[in-house]
Design an enzyme around this catalytic site. Structure first.
Site, PDB file in Angstrom:
ATOM      1  N   ASN A   1       3.571  -7.321  18.243  1.00  0.00           N
ATOM      2  CA  ASN A   1       4.312  -8.753  17.560  1.00  0.00           C
ATOM      3  C   ASN A   1       5.619  -8.101  17.337  1.00  0.00           C
ATOM      4  OD1 ASN A   1       5.126 -10.503  15.757  1.00  0.00           O
ATOM      5  ND2 ASN A   1       2.909 -11.201  15.424  1.00  0.00           N
TER       6      ASN A   1
ATOM      7  N   LYS B   1       2.023   3.072  19.666  1.00  0.00           N
ATOM      8  CA  LYS B   1       2.290   4.004  18.680  1.00  0.00           C
ATOM      9  C   LYS B   1       2.428   3.250  17.300  1.00  0.00           C
ATOM     10  CE  LYS B   1       4.736   7.045  21.972  1.00  0.00           C
ATOM     11  NZ  LYS B   1       6.174   7.456  22.188  1.00  0.00           N
TER      12      LYS B   1
ATOM     13  N   THR C   1       1.354  -5.568   6.310  1.00  0.00           N
ATOM     14  CA  THR C   1       2.104  -5.361   7.538  1.00  0.00           C
ATOM     15  C   THR C   1       1.843  -6.188   8.582  1.00  0.00           C
ATOM     16  OG1 THR C   1      -0.030  -4.141   7.956  1.00  0.00           O
ATOM     17  CG2 THR C   1       1.750  -2.680   7.211  1.00  0.00           C
TER      18      THR C   1
ATOM     19  N   ILE D   1       4.492  -2.881  21.666  1.00  0.00           N
ATOM     20  CA  ILE D   1       4.748  -3.614  20.289  1.00  0.00           C
ATOM     21  C   ILE D   1       3.825  -4.942  20.369  1.00  0.00           C
ATOM     22  CG2 ILE D   1       6.358  -4.819  18.826  1.00  0.00           C
ATOM     23  CD1 ILE D   1       6.824  -1.632  18.869  1.00  0.00           C
TER      24      ILE D   1
ATOM     25  N   GLU E   1       5.364   3.456   9.194  1.00  0.00           N
ATOM     26  CA  GLU E   1       6.141   4.497   8.374  1.00  0.00           C
ATOM     27  C   GLU E   1       7.538   5.013   9.132  1.00  0.00           C
ATOM     28  OE1 GLU E   1       3.111   7.069   6.509  1.00  0.00           O
ATOM     29  OE2 GLU E   1       2.146   6.202   8.293  1.00  0.00           O
TER      30      GLU E   1
ATOM     31  N   GLY F   1       0.797  -1.144  -0.039  1.00  0.00           N
ATOM     32  CA  GLY F   1      -0.040  -0.032   0.104  1.00  0.00           C
ATOM     33  C   GLY F   1       0.817   1.283   0.070  1.00  0.00           C
TER      34      GLY F   1
HETATM   35 MO1  MOS Z   1       0.513   5.762   4.683  1.00  0.00          MO
HETATM   36  S1  MOS Z   1       1.659   7.007   3.382  1.00  0.00           S
HETATM   37  O1  MOS Z   1      -0.038   6.747   5.602  1.00  0.00           O
HETATM   38  O2  MOS Z   1      -0.159   4.843   3.579  1.00  0.00           O
END
Ligand code: MOS
Length: 721
Positions: A611, A681, A459, A609, A685, A230
């Site tokens: 995983n 959190k 992800t 976290i 990214e 994505g």
């Molecule tokens: Mo991410 S660039 O906010 O899908």
């Protein structure tokens, strides 16, 4: 528990055996196939379309263009609170706004027939010179004064500094190039529409398609259970999607469109190029005085899309005065959009290069310079961080890297014909969240099912959602089934802004708390057979709507409207960011100037976290992408005609195995009880942020050449004449 178990992906086997259905894999009987026709000029208008050769191709059913348009309206642009990737629709006029814009859509019985027909279209243009890149004449700057930040007297603060950096940094355009090609398959049953489209936002897509087709959103279902990458590129509604649905309605048959790799470069979104004027001053002992960050970003003529990274670079360190600003530079280009860490990837290249430059001027270790300017509250409004483990990350990564051997001398180290350099940089990403609803069903056999219109864009969301549910209920992970990626499910969040895990886990924990509350159970003592017997029911189902604390009443209402309401980062009463530190070793060949990255080590602290394994993969994937950002990725736009000349993955370079050598992500434990109920959190990214600066800083250490643009190429390091 701050670091969750490294559970293997529950969808892993489906994916590696080819059993996971990606959008284009869904079978819809015998569909017709569509093919896009895109403009070959960078600006102007279509003067004539000769489709006689196209129509002569066997099996061609229709040729749509501005001369024979489809009934599709424009939906609101996502940058203005809507869902669409751009504010105008193709075919609304004969105008061509950029090179590679959709000017036609051919529908035929077969894919090959559609392709042949599309290539047989004779489109004539009246052509003008586009202003497509920085420096072109005819660009249209739009100042956005209300997007800037200001605190203190910047000029006075700069004057009070004993050393200062004042430079312009630039970043080049990038294109997503996910493995999964873009596509859309549309099928009508009466006036009910089902659309299979790779999507990071099924709810928004459904609402946007309905808006574009002028139908009720309740009649549109968007299905996207698996996404082959994505990164933001599938986060706003594609221009072609409603067109395909309209063509299917017109033809009375399902229609399937595969967008070619080349067309994906111009008909979807991308990361636009930036120019950033950056100033940073410090006293002789390293305390920052003034900080200024002004960005200029390319967008389309029609749409104002800026990522405005100064909003976040301004929150990183101590400063006596701050000023940021952004200017949208309207050009003859397609509208840009989200790409992994949209503001931070480009703007932290400038910030973290600039901090390094200042460290050299001060003759100060760059890690220590950051320590001197470490803060508990962001400097603009003085709002405290919910937690901040930046220096813990530096210390962990520095130790692993062996930074204590760092010597601040250019070319201090050589190995054979290679100049060796070291550099480091801060990584960060705001912790963001959105309203999210989930439904959980739990039965006496101990099985649970979770439904939410969230997304797994590769992800590990399926796995993390199953883990969170299992943990909260007190049952094994493999007793949980998860359904995602369908707009008929309870409204989840956009898979953007790294918000999914925090939002989903918060909603799941809320729903499970309701289950425990009703059944009188706890996770610690959960025995499903006994619990349901005592409860007197065979199953229980709970629905929860989680609204992030900082969301307004108005934002909460977006939940069922296919709208997005993201809160977090720098808010009025809290500042929430995840942090990291990246350390790079580069080798530059003495004679050829070839640049290699033999080592890249990052340490990240991002609250709880879920995983360990999927989290590490997110970090490593981001860091690898950061190598691409630093050294390889460049969407090359020909200034003469606005054409992207490397619109393929042979010439658009991304890191491959030999480009990635020693790579390590360290998970620094962090507990944050303030950021959200889940304590999570986002981590999707942050991994790309700072990598490019760490590499550029290492290139300087090795060679003494300060490269203030990405990507850094061999020619940047040739001896200057
Ligand atoms: Mo991410 S660039 O906010 O899908």
């Amino acid at each position: 528990m701050s670091i969750g178990n490294p559970v293997h992906r529950i969808d892993g086997k489906l994916k590696v055996t080819g059993s996971a259905n990606y959008a284009a894999d869904f079978s819809v009987g015998t569909p017709l196939y569509a093919e896009l026709v895109t403009s070959t000029v960078g600006l102007g208008r279509v003067t004539s379309i000769d489709d006689s050769a196209a129509r002569a191709v066997p099996g061609v059913r229709a040729v749509y263009s501005h001369a024979n348009p489809l009934p599709v309206d424009a939906a609101d642009f996502f940058g203005a609170g809507g869902r669409a990737q751009q504010s105008w629709r193709p075919f609304e006029s004969a105008d061509v706004r950029f090179n590679g814009e959709i000017v036609g859509l051919v529908v035929a019985d077969t894919l090959i027939g559609a392709r042949e027909a599309a290539r047989s279209m004779r489109v004539q243009y009246e052509e003008q010179d586009p202003a497509a890149v920085f420096g072109a004449s005819g660009l249209e700057p739009e100042d956005l004064p209300d997007r800037g930040l200001s605190m203190g007297d910047i000029e006075q603060a700069m004057e009070a500094s004993s050393q200062r950096v004042e430079e312009t940094y630039t970043t080049y355009a990038n294109t997503h190039n996910a493995m999964e090609l873009f596509s859309t398959t549309a099928q009508w049953a009466g006036d009910e529409l089902t659309v299979y489209v790779p999507s990071q936002w099924v709810e928004g897509f459904a609402a946007g398609i309905a808006e574009e087709l002028g139908i009720d959103a309740a009649r549109v279902r968007v299905v996207s259970p698996y996404v082959g990458g994505g990164f933001g590129g599938k986060g706003s509604l594609f221009t072609w999607t409603a067109m395909v649905a309209a063509a299917a309605r017109d033809q009375g048959r399902p229609v399937k469109l595969y967008v070619t790799r080349e067309q994906g470069f111009t008909t979807a979104s991308y990361r636009a190029e930036t120019e950033q004027d950056f100033r940073l001053g410090a006293t002789a002992d390293g305390r920052f005085t003034g900080f200024e960050h002004q960005g200029r970003e390319i967008s389309s003529r029609a749409d104002t899309y800026v990522v405005n990274g100064g909003e976040n670079t301004a929150r990183m360190y101590h400063a006596d005065a701050v000023r940021t600003g952004v200017t949208c530079i309207h050009a003859d280009r397609q509208t840009p959009g989200f790409m992994r860490a949209p503001p931070e990837a480009p703007y932290f290249f400038a910030l973290e290069s600039g901090v390094d430059e200042l460290a050299w001027k001060l003759s100060m270790d760059p890690v220590e310079l950051r320590r001197i300017n470490d803060i508990d509250a962001e400097p603009v409004n003085g709002v405290p961080f919910t937690s901040r483990s930046l220096m813990e990350c530096y210390d962990a990564a520095a130790e692993r890297f062996g930074w204590s051997d760092y010597e601040q001398t250019v070319g201090a180290r050589t190995e054979g014909d290679w100049l060796v350099g070291w550099g480091c940089a801060t990584a960060t990403y705001p912790t963001q969240m959105g309203p999210c609803a989930v439904r959980i069903h739990f039965d006496a056999t101990g099985q649970a099912r979770v439904w939410v219109a969230s997304h797994d864009v590769g992800t590990g969301a399926y796995t993390v959602i199953a883990q969170a549910t299992a943990l909260a209920l007190g049952i094994p992970v493999d007793s949980v089934k998860v359904e995602l990626g369908d707009s008929r499910l309870p409204p989840g969040t956009i898979a953007g802004g790294s918000i999914s895990t925090a939002s989903n886990v918060s909603a799941i924990e809320m729903a499970v708390a309701q289950i425990h509350d009703r059944m009188g159970t706890t996770a610690e003592t959960m025995d499903p057979t006994a619990a349901f017997e005592a409860f007197g029911q065979r199953a229980i189902e709970e629905y929860a709507e989680w609204i992030p604390p900082a969301a307004s009443r108005q934002q909460a209402k977006t939940l069922y409207n296919g709208k997005v309401a993201i809160v977090g980062g720098a808010e009025e009463d809290y500042t929430a960011f995840a942090f990291g530190a990246q350390f790079a070793e580069v080798r530059v060949h003495k004679y050829t100037r070839e640049i290699r990255v033999p080592r890249l080590i990052g340490a990240f602290a991002a609250g709880r976290i879920m995983n360990e394994q999927t989290a590490r993969s997110q970090y490593l994937g981001g860091m690898i992408w950061g190598i691409g950002h630093a050294l390889l990725e460049k969407t090359e736009v020909d200034p003469r005609n606005g054409k992207i000349v490397n619109a393929n993955i042979a010439e658009y370079l991304v890191p491959t195995n030999a480009d990635v050598q020693e790579l390590e992500a360290i998970l620094v434990p962090e507990t944050d009880t303030k950021v959200n109920p889940a304590g999570v959190k986002g981590i999707g990214e942050i991994g790309i942020v700072g990598t490019a600066a760490a590499i550029a800083n290492a290139v300087y250490h090795a060679t003494g050449t300060r490269v203030r643009h990405t990507p850094i190429h061999v020619e940047d390091l040739l001896p200057q004449a």
